[in-house]
Design a protein around this motif. Structure first.
Motif, PDB file in Angstrom:
ATOM      1  N   GLY A 111      10.828  62.901  45.187  1.00 31.24           N
ATOM      2  CA  GLY A 111      10.437  61.870  46.147  1.00 31.24           C
ATOM      3  C   GLY A 111      11.428  60.722  46.171  1.00 31.24           C
ATOM      4  N   GLN A 112      11.875  60.281  44.988  1.00 25.79           N
ATOM      5  CA  GLN A 112      12.859  59.209  44.911  1.00 25.79           C
ATOM      6  C   GLN A 112      14.178  59.630  45.552  1.00 25.79           C
ATOM      7  OE1 GLN A 112      12.482  55.957  43.334  1.00 25.79           O
ATOM      8  NE2 GLN A 112      10.377  56.592  43.709  1.00 25.79           N
ATOM      9  N   LEU A 113      14.557  60.885  45.317  1.00 27.60           N
ATOM     10  CA  LEU A 113      15.819  61.374  45.874  1.00 27.60           C
ATOM     11  C   LEU A 113      15.759  61.447  47.391  1.00 27.60           C
ATOM     12  CD1 LEU A 113      18.635  62.561  45.309  1.00 27.60           C
ATOM     13  CD2 LEU A 113      17.563  64.821  45.212  1.00 27.60           C
ATOM     14  N   LEU A 114      14.651  61.929  47.940  1.00 25.58           N
ATOM     15  CA  LEU A 114      14.512  62.010  49.399  1.00 25.58           C
ATOM     16  C   LEU A 114      14.622  60.629  50.025  1.00 25.58           C
ATOM     17  CD1 LEU A 114      13.877  63.769  51.882  1.00 25.58           C
ATOM     18  CD2 LEU A 114      11.452  63.307  51.474  1.00 25.58           C
ATOM     19  N   ARG A 115      13.917  59.658  49.447  1.00 28.24           N
ATOM     20  CA  ARG A 115      13.980  58.296  49.980  1.00 28.24           C
ATOM     21  C   ARG A 115      15.381  57.717  49.852  1.00 28.24           C
ATOM     22  NH1 ARG A 115      10.018  54.095  47.243  1.00 28.24           N
ATOM     23  NH2 ARG A 115      11.445  54.463  45.508  1.00 28.24           N
ATOM     24  N   GLU A 116      16.005  57.921  48.697  1.00 26.09           N
ATOM     25  CA  GLU A 116      17.321  57.359  48.451  1.00 26.09           C
ATOM     26  C   GLU A 116      18.361  57.940  49.411  1.00 26.09           C
ATOM     27  OE1 GLU A 116      20.188  55.005  46.406  1.00 26.09           O
ATOM     28  OE2 GLU A 116      18.000  54.995  46.342  1.00 26.09           O
ATOM     29  N   LEU A 117      18.345  59.257  49.588  1.00 21.94           N
ATOM     30  CA  LEU A 117      19.348  59.889  50.434  1.00 21.94           C
ATOM     31  C   LEU A 117      19.185  59.503  51.898  1.00 21.94           C
ATOM     32  CD1 LEU A 117      19.551  63.505  48.932  1.00 21.94           C
ATOM     33  CD2 LEU A 117      21.243  61.685  48.734  1.00 21.94           C
ATOM     34  N   LYS A 118      17.943  59.567  52.390  1.00 19.20           N
ATOM     35  CA  LYS A 118      17.742  59.305  53.827  1.00 19.20           C
ATOM     36  C   LYS A 118      17.979  57.834  54.165  1.00 19.20           C
ATOM     37  CE  LYS A 118      15.064  63.224  55.270  1.00 19.20           C
ATOM     38  NZ  LYS A 118      14.300  63.745  56.390  1.00 19.20           N
ATOM     39  N   VAL A 119      17.486  56.937  53.336  1.00 20.23           N
ATOM     40  CA  VAL A 119      17.678  55.510  53.617  1.00 20.23           C
ATOM     41  C   VAL A 119      19.139  55.132  53.461  1.00 20.23           C
ATOM     42  CG1 VAL A 119      17.134  53.173  52.840  1.00 20.23           C
ATOM     43  CG2 VAL A 119      15.319  54.862  53.025  1.00 20.23           C
ATOM     44  N   ARG A 120      19.777  55.648  52.414  1.00 21.40           N
ATOM     45  CA  ARG A 120      21.177  55.297  52.192  1.00 21.40           C
ATOM     46  C   ARG A 120      22.057  55.850  53.301  1.00 21.40           C
ATOM     47  NH1 ARG A 120      24.408  56.096  46.520  1.00 21.40           N
ATOM     48  NH2 ARG A 120      22.585  54.924  45.791  1.00 21.40           N
ATOM     49  N   LEU A 121      21.784  57.081  53.744  1.00 18.41           N
ATOM     50  CA  LEU A 121      22.598  57.654  54.808  1.00 18.41           C
ATOM     51  C   LEU A 121      22.377  56.917  56.124  1.00 18.41           C
ATOM     52  CD1 LEU A 121      24.674  59.761  55.488  1.00 18.41           C
ATOM     53  CD2 LEU A 121      22.845  61.388  55.972  1.00 18.41           C
ATOM     54  N   LEU A 330      27.530  69.544  52.103  1.00 16.68           N
ATOM     55  CA  LEU A 330      27.679  68.884  53.398  1.00 16.68           C
ATOM     56  C   LEU A 330      27.230  67.427  53.320  1.00 16.68           C
ATOM     57  CD1 LEU A 330      28.741  70.124  56.044  1.00 16.68           C
ATOM     58  CD2 LEU A 330      26.383  70.289  56.823  1.00 16.68           C
ATOM     59  N   VAL A 331      26.090  67.192  52.657  1.00 15.96           N
ATOM     60  CA  VAL A 331      25.592  65.814  52.495  1.00 15.96           C
ATOM     61  C   VAL A 331      26.544  65.006  51.632  1.00 15.96           C
ATOM     62  CG1 VAL A 331      23.737  64.420  51.501  1.00 15.96           C
ATOM     63  CG2 VAL A 331      23.179  66.442  52.863  1.00 15.96           C
ATOM     64  N   ARG A 332      27.011  65.609  50.536  1.00 11.92           N
ATOM     65  CA  ARG A 332      27.964  64.916  49.656  1.00 11.92           C
ATOM     66  C   ARG A 332      29.228  64.525  50.419  1.00 11.92           C
ATOM     67  NH1 ARG A 332      30.778  69.003  46.187  1.00 11.92           N
ATOM     68  NH2 ARG A 332      31.726  69.260  48.260  1.00 11.92           N
ATOM     69  N   ASP A 333      29.767  65.463  51.207  1.00  8.58           N
ATOM     70  CA  ASP A 333      30.987  65.181  51.959  1.00  8.58           C
ATOM     71  C   ASP A 333      30.753  64.104  53.015  1.00  8.58           C
ATOM     72  OD1 ASP A 333      32.190  67.117  50.435  1.00  8.58           O
ATOM     73  OD2 ASP A 333      32.115  68.674  51.982  1.00  8.58           O
ATOM     74  N   GLU A 334      29.528  64.068  53.577  1.00  8.80           N
ATOM     75  CA  GLU A 334      29.236  63.040  54.582  1.00  8.80           C
ATOM     76  C   GLU A 334      29.217  61.647  53.950  1.00  8.80           C
ATOM     77  OE1 GLU A 334      28.142  61.538  58.473  1.00  8.80           O
ATOM     78  OE2 GLU A 334      29.296  63.210  57.642  1.00  8.80           O
ATOM     79  N   PHE A 335      28.650  61.531  52.758  1.00  8.83           N
ATOM     80  CA  PHE A 335      28.670  60.239  52.070  1.00  8.83           C
ATOM     81  C   PHE A 335      30.100  59.808  51.762  1.00  8.83           C
ATOM     82  CE2 PHE A 335      24.120  60.909  50.953  1.00  8.83           C
ATOM     83  CZ  PHE A 335      23.655  59.666  51.365  1.00  8.83           C
ATOM     84  N   ILE A 336      30.935  60.759  51.380  1.00  4.33           N
ATOM     85  CA  ILE A 336      32.345  60.448  51.118  1.00  4.33           C
ATOM     86  C   ILE A 336      33.026  59.981  52.407  1.00  4.33           C
ATOM     87  CG2 ILE A 336      34.571  61.437  50.464  1.00  4.33           C
ATOM     88  CD1 ILE A 336      33.043  63.315  48.573  1.00  4.33           C
TER      89      ILE A 336
END
Length: 601
Positions: A111-121, A330-336
């Motif tokens: 749950g923390q990871l889902l929130r962190e990834l979507k909000v941060r992205l 793909l998500v990792r590369d997008e953050f980069i």
């Protein structure tokens, strides 16, 4: 990346650690303690089995059995079957509690990871450069923040399960080694052989996963394009070509899913037969060839079965992880990419516009190979004046507006806001002062009031807010239309305002910008979709703002700029003339005068 996916496990874990910190390793710690608790319970079977015939535990002379007997004897429990049974029971209860803790904490981390990834992205998207946005399609962004992050979450779940299975496999194999080292050694060798045999499947699944992640983005792009162009495509019966492209994409995706499904089915099908065959072979070797005593073999057999089952389950989890690893990458590369293309922000707060804006010898190009769009542009826009940017399509007018909003930065020259270079200005403090109305309307799938006030509050409970919304609607000449609707300002307008006409959408857009009471109002072909009567009322509203705020107008129809203070005329990226409206209009050799004459004004 390495060809062997196993070498990338630490890399994938470190990727998740970036967003969750070292908390992810607590899951493995709880799993380790749960495996040890279960191992203790299984080991206690050893003295129990040895004492079944006599009712008391017979004292062994060598090996793990002797060590365990000596430990129980030191506690005064060596001959108590009841106590041994109680210890076994407590060990498995502890194992259950620790397993629940590990699984529950894993759910919390997901749950923390889902929130962190979507909000941060999303936050990264709100700060990305306009150039990066323009070079990617809408499907790319929606696919990443919606589909790929969800799949990444599942890859995290499988990866943590993989770690847990690895811990279980090692603990059980080690305990089997302690009880009967020959048995444990064979179990270890067979486990490594299993992982090696499945290596080619893992490499194949990861390759297919990467292809599927990219194809998901392509399909999202095609679907968005179809929905945006739905009216045109259905009206002209041109759905067929885009349907063919969507069908091809769907066929590719289903093909990838079939391949990974077949690989998973193979792993699932061979799991139990492999475990049973290996166990039977090892028991046969222990009893017939090595002539080992039965009790240690039975206990070691249980441990080996648990170890080998965990090893095969480890392969299954690793395969499922690789099935989704393309999404993680793909998500990792997008953050980069977002880190590389983030708009740099200045530190100087922009006070309400006091002096004006200037472009000083500005050059700009979108692509160096295509040449400069703007070539040495210098102009001044004093505060609380109205100016018009005039010229043919492609002359650079909209690019100048994008430079004024600091969305774009010039390759050469400077953009000054109250004398401060644009790259030194805190972007949010400047952009909050800007009202922007473009030819392409921006309308949200909500009611009319929220489209005007941008969710500033509830108009049914806030009378001051309601009055401000009505005033903005009146200035945009849309209040009469709104009041004829059964639900008035609570009327839903549909996706992109599909339930409104083009002119109504544009007036709603203008009302929103007038509601904000900007210091700078930019009108980029803002009245092009309006009928003559509505355009006249909007023109009166704009004229009423004259001297109160700064207004920049881009227009092809000269009727919308007759009352501006100054006109700038552009041609192929150059400023060719400028001056007051009347002066340019009445000049015999003025390019602007010829344009006015062409429109018969």
């Amino acid at each position: 990346m390495h060809q062997n996916p196993l070498r990338d496990i630490p890399h994938y874990l470190s990727t998740f650690q970036t967003y969750l910190g070292p908390r992810i390793y607590l899951v493995f710690g709880l799993t380790l303690m749960a495996a040890l608790a279960e191992g203790v319970g299984i080991l206690m079977l050893l003295p129990l089995l040895q004492g079944l015939d006599t009712g008391t535990a017979a004292e062994p002379t060598t090996g793990a059995a002797k060590l365990l007997h000596d430990l129980l004897a030191s506690l005064g429990l060596a001959n108590s079957t009841v106590v041994i049974l109680l210890v076994i029971t407590v060990a498995f209860i502890a194992k259950g509690a620790l397993t629940f803790g590990a699984l529950g904490f894993n759910a919390y981390l997901r749950g923390q990871l889902l929130r962190e990834l979507k909000v941060r992205l999303f936050d990264d998207y709100s700060r990305m450069s306009y150039g990066y946005y323009a070079h990617n399609d809408t499907g790319h962004f929606i696919n990443l923040i919606n589909e790929q992050i969800t799949q990444t979450l599942q890859s995290f779940q499988f990866l943590t399960q993989l770690g847990s299975q690895l811990i279980n496999s090692i603990i059980y194999a080690a305990l089997a080694f302690i009880v009967a080292w020959r048995f444990g050694l064979m179990a270890l060798i067979l486990g490594l052989m299993l992982l090696f045999l499945f290596r080619w499947i893992n490499i194949y699944v990861r390759q297919v996963s990467r292809l599927a992640a990219v194809e998901n983005g392509n399909l999202a792009k095609l679907l968005i394009q179809f929905l945006h162009a739905f009216k045109y495509l259905t009206s002209t019966d041109q759905v067929g070509p885009i349907r063919s492209k969507i069908k091809i994409s769907v066929v590719r995706l289903t093909g990838y899913q079939i391949r990974t499904g077949v690989a998973a089915s193979f792993t699932q099908a061979v799991r139990e037969p492999i475990v049973v065959i290996f166990i039977m072979l090892l028991v046969l070797i222990q009893l017939v060839l090595l002539q080992q005593p039965l009790a240690p073999i039975l206990v070691s057999l249980v441990l080996f079965y648990r170890s080998l089952s965990a090893t095969v389950a480890l392969q299954g989890n690793w395969q499922q992880t690789l099935n989704l690893i393309g999404c993680l990458e793909l998500v990792r590369d997008e953050f980069i990419a977002q880190d590389k293309h983030r708009v740099s922000d200045g530190t100087q707060f922009a006070e309400p516009l006091r002096q004006g804006m200037s472009l000083c010898d500005v050059y700009f190009s979108y692509e160096s190979s295509l040449g400069d769009v703007l070539k040495g542009i210098s102009l001044d826009i004093p505060v609380r004046t109205s100016v018009a940017l005039v010229g043919e399509s492609g002359a650079g007018k909209s690019t100048i507006v994008d430079l004024l909003t600091l969305i774009l930065k010039p390759q050469r020259g400077q953009v000054l806001i109250d004398g401060v270079p644009g790259d030194q200005i805190q972007l949010a403090s400047w952009r909050r002062q800007i009202g922007y109305v473009s030819q392409e309307t921006v309308v949200f799938d909500d009611n009319i009031a929220n489209n005007i006030c941008m969710w500033a509050g509830d108009i049914s409970k806030d009378q001051c807010l309601m009055d401000s919304v009505r005033e903005a609607a009146r200035q945009a000449h849309i209040d009469h239309f709104i009041e004829t609707l059964p639900e008035g300002y609570q009327t839903l307008v549909g996706d992109r305002g599909v339930r409104l006409s083009g002119g109504q959408r544009q007036r709603l857009f203008i009302a929103r910008e007038l509601f904000r009471k900007p210091n700078l109002l930019i009108l980029d072909e803002a009245t092009s979709a309006l009928d003559s009567e509505s355009e006249l009322f909007i023109q009166k509203s704009i004229d009423a703002l004259k001297g109160r705020i700064t207004v920049v107008i881009i227009a092809h129809r000269i009727s919308t700029i007759r009352n501006v203070d100054h006109v700038y005329v552009f041609d192929q990226g150059r400023l060719v003339e400028h001056g007051p409206y009347e002066e340019l209009r009445d000049s015999n050799d003025s390019r602007f005068g010829k344009l006015v004459a062409m429109q018969a004004l």
